[in-house]
Scaffold this motif. Structure first.
Motif, PDB file in Angstrom:
ATOM      1  N   UNK A   1     -20.234  -7.087  29.830  1.00  0.00           N
ATOM      2  CA  UNK A   1     -20.341  -5.590  30.264  1.00  0.00           C
ATOM      3  C   UNK A   1     -20.089  -4.642  28.878  1.00  0.00           C
ATOM      4  N   UNK A   2     -21.201  -3.774  29.184  1.00  0.00           N
ATOM      5  CA  UNK A   2     -21.214  -2.949  27.873  1.00  0.00           C
ATOM      6  C   UNK A   2     -20.428  -1.735  28.210  1.00  0.00           C
ATOM      7  N   UNK A   3     -19.362  -1.292  27.466  1.00  0.00           N
ATOM      8  CA  UNK A   3     -18.429  -0.372  27.744  1.00  0.00           C
ATOM      9  C   UNK A   3     -18.996   0.647  26.779  1.00  0.00           C
ATOM     10  N   UNK A   4     -19.273   1.895  27.125  1.00  0.00           N
ATOM     11  CA  UNK A   4     -19.730   2.928  26.253  1.00  0.00           C
ATOM     12  C   UNK A   4     -21.224   2.678  26.050  1.00  0.00           C
ATOM     13  N   UNK A   5     -21.844   3.133  25.039  1.00  0.00           N
ATOM     14  CA  UNK A   5     -23.148   3.092  24.532  1.00  0.00           C
ATOM     15  C   UNK A   5     -23.420   2.951  22.972  1.00  0.00           C
ATOM     16  N   UNK A   6     -24.449   2.866  22.614  1.00  0.00           N
ATOM     17  CA  UNK A   6     -24.714   2.681  20.997  1.00  0.00           C
ATOM     18  C   UNK A   6     -24.563   4.211  20.407  1.00  0.00           C
ATOM     19  N   UNK A   7     -24.407   5.293  21.030  1.00  0.00           N
ATOM     20  CA  UNK A   7     -24.317   6.443  20.541  1.00  0.00           C
ATOM     21  C   UNK A   7     -22.895   7.171  20.785  1.00  0.00           C
ATOM     22  N   UNK A   8     -22.011   6.320  21.095  1.00  0.00           N
ATOM     23  CA  UNK A   8     -20.714   6.819  21.221  1.00  0.00           C
ATOM     24  C   UNK A   8     -19.517   5.784  20.995  1.00  0.00           C
ATOM     25  N   UNK A   9     -18.709   6.230  20.147  1.00  0.00           N
ATOM     26  CA  UNK A   9     -17.496   5.085  19.462  1.00  0.00           C
ATOM     27  C   UNK A   9     -16.474   5.116  20.771  1.00  0.00           C
ATOM     28  N   UNK A  10     -16.316   3.893  21.190  1.00  0.00           N
ATOM     29  CA  UNK A  10     -15.372   3.572  22.369  1.00  0.00           C
ATOM     30  C   UNK A  10     -13.986   3.849  21.690  1.00  0.00           C
ATOM     31  N   UNK A  11     -13.592   4.001  20.464  1.00  0.00           N
ATOM     32  CA  UNK A  11     -12.259   3.923  19.891  1.00  0.00           C
ATOM     33  C   UNK A  11     -11.804   5.847  19.872  1.00  0.00           C
ATOM     34  N   UNK A  12     -12.908   6.206  18.859  1.00  0.00           N
ATOM     35  CA  UNK A  12     -12.640   7.554  18.660  1.00  0.00           C
ATOM     36  C   UNK A  12     -13.090   8.679  19.566  1.00  0.00           C
ATOM     37  N   UNK A  13     -14.004   8.147  20.609  1.00  0.00           N
ATOM     38  CA  UNK A  13     -14.753   8.997  21.594  1.00  0.00           C
ATOM     39  C   UNK A  13     -15.708  10.074  20.907  1.00  0.00           C
ATOM     40  N   UNK A  14     -15.842   9.827  19.711  1.00  0.00           N
ATOM     41  CA  UNK A  14     -17.018  11.013  19.056  1.00  0.00           C
ATOM     42  C   UNK A  14     -18.311  10.376  19.219  1.00  0.00           C
TER      43      UNK A  14
END
Length: 372
Positions: free
Chosen positions: A283-296
């Motif tokens: 399961x891919x959480x988020x995407x390749x253009x948004x950091x899952x930790x910083x949210x930026x």
């Protein structure tokens, strides 16, 4: 003529015949009378024998009939008992056949169940064997690398990567520095030592270093019984001053999970390009253009996986550098615990301080750039 003696049957019959015919018979001679009497006696004996024979025949016939009737009754009773015994044995046979069929079905079912369980256990054992072989290969590679980087440093043949002061400064070495934690999941982490010193490292090497007595005393106390227990002064300080701030991201819940995975040595970091190599869909959480930790919104060229969970989280280069710095610290500490580091106490202390500095620098947002 009657002489006073009792008359025989023949004489009585002759006298009766004499009176009935009305003629007086002449007196017969004694020889003829005896013969006639003998014939009459024989006739009477024969008649008596015949009557007795008839009586005996009737009696024998009656007794034979009665005997045969008794034999018939006994035979009928025996046949009845045999019929009852046959019925009982037939019932027992049917019951035994039914029990045998049930037992056969139960045995076949149990055999199929045992075969299924054996197949499942065999598949699980084969899977564990493959995983163990993969871990062994990774461990062998890590041990070889560790021996090359750490154990081969001797006074006569020093390891230049462990002694940056032996390296000559040059611009080409600064451009060749590639730091980072690009390890996959394994039983133990991979210690990422710098391949080449940077200008900053060279400048630092030129500067004088002075041991902090408090930090060095804490390190010596920890070195006596090395462990990751937070009650120890050194580990408590590192968690408070370095690890906690370095792994403090906007997404606090995920940050805590990342820290637990790093502590348990179950974190996986891999380039995004490797995602196509995985046969198991995650399961891919988020995407390749948004950091899952910083949210930026940042281009994410790496993703992380926590333990055996099926979720992958995309991380930015800055977040990846901070996680890698903490992983490098834990890896070196574990190597010391396992007795794989052959250095004196001061060298180990300065290496720990260098890894702490990397965590502080990564927390401030400085991280090396590298080609993807």
């Amino acid at each position: 003529l009657w002489t006073g003696r009792p008359l025989t049957a023949c004489q009585s019959q002759s006298l009766l015949t004499f009176h009935c015919d009305g003629r007086q018979r002449e007196k017969m001679p004694p020889e003829e009378e005896e013969e006639e009497e003998e014939e009459a006696g024989a006739h009477r004996q024969e008649t008596y024998n015949m009557s007795r024979l008839r009586s005996s025949s009737l009696e024998i016939k009656e007794k034979g009939t009665e005997f045969l009737r008794e034999q018939l009754d006994a035979a009928q009773k025996e046949l009845k008992l045999r019929d009852e015994e046959c019925v009982r044995l037939s019932h027992v046979r049917n019951q035994l056949e039914q029990e045998l069929e049930e037992l056969t079905a139960s045995l076949f079912e149990e055999a199929h169940k045992m075969v299924r369980e054996a197949n499942v256990k065999q598949a699980a054992a084969e899977k564990q064997l493959k995983e163990a072989q993969g871990k062994i290969d990774v461990l062998q590679a890590e041990v070889s690398a560790l021996k090359t980087l750490v154990l081969t440093s001797t006074p006569s043949s020093p390891n230049r990567q462990l002694h940056p002061q032996l390296l000559s400064p040059g611009p080409s070495r600064a451009s060749s520095r590639l730091r980072g934690h690009t390890r996959n999941k394994s039983a133990s982490g991979a210690l990422q030592l710098p391949a080449e010193p940077t200008p900053t490292d060279v400048a630092t090497n030129r500067e004088d270093k002075e041991l902090d007595s408090v930090l060095f005393a804490e390190f010596l106390s920890w070195k006596e019984t090395p462990s990751l227990d937070r009650s120890l002064a050194l580990i408590s300080r590192v968690y408070r001053e370095d690890i906690g701030p370095c792994l403090s991201f906007t997404c606090s819940e995920l940050s805590q999970s990342v820290q637990c995975a790093v502590e348990n040595n179950s974190l996986t970091i891999e380039p995004v390009a490797m995602s196509s190599l995985h046969t198991v869909k995650a399961i891919q959480c988020g995407g390749p253009n948004k950091c899952a930790l910083s949210g930026m919104s940042r281009p994410c060229r790496h993703r992380i996986k926590l333990g055996d969970k099926e979720n992958y989280y995309y991380v930015s280069p800055s977040s990846r550098a901070r996680i890698t710095a903490v992983c490098n610290f834990f890896t070196y500490i574990r190597y010391i615990q396992q007795g794989l580091v052959r250095q004196d106490v001061q060298q180990m202390f300065w290496e720990v301080m260098r890894l702490r500095r990397e965590m502080s620098v990564a927390k401030l947002g400085y991280f090396p750039t590298e080609e993807s």
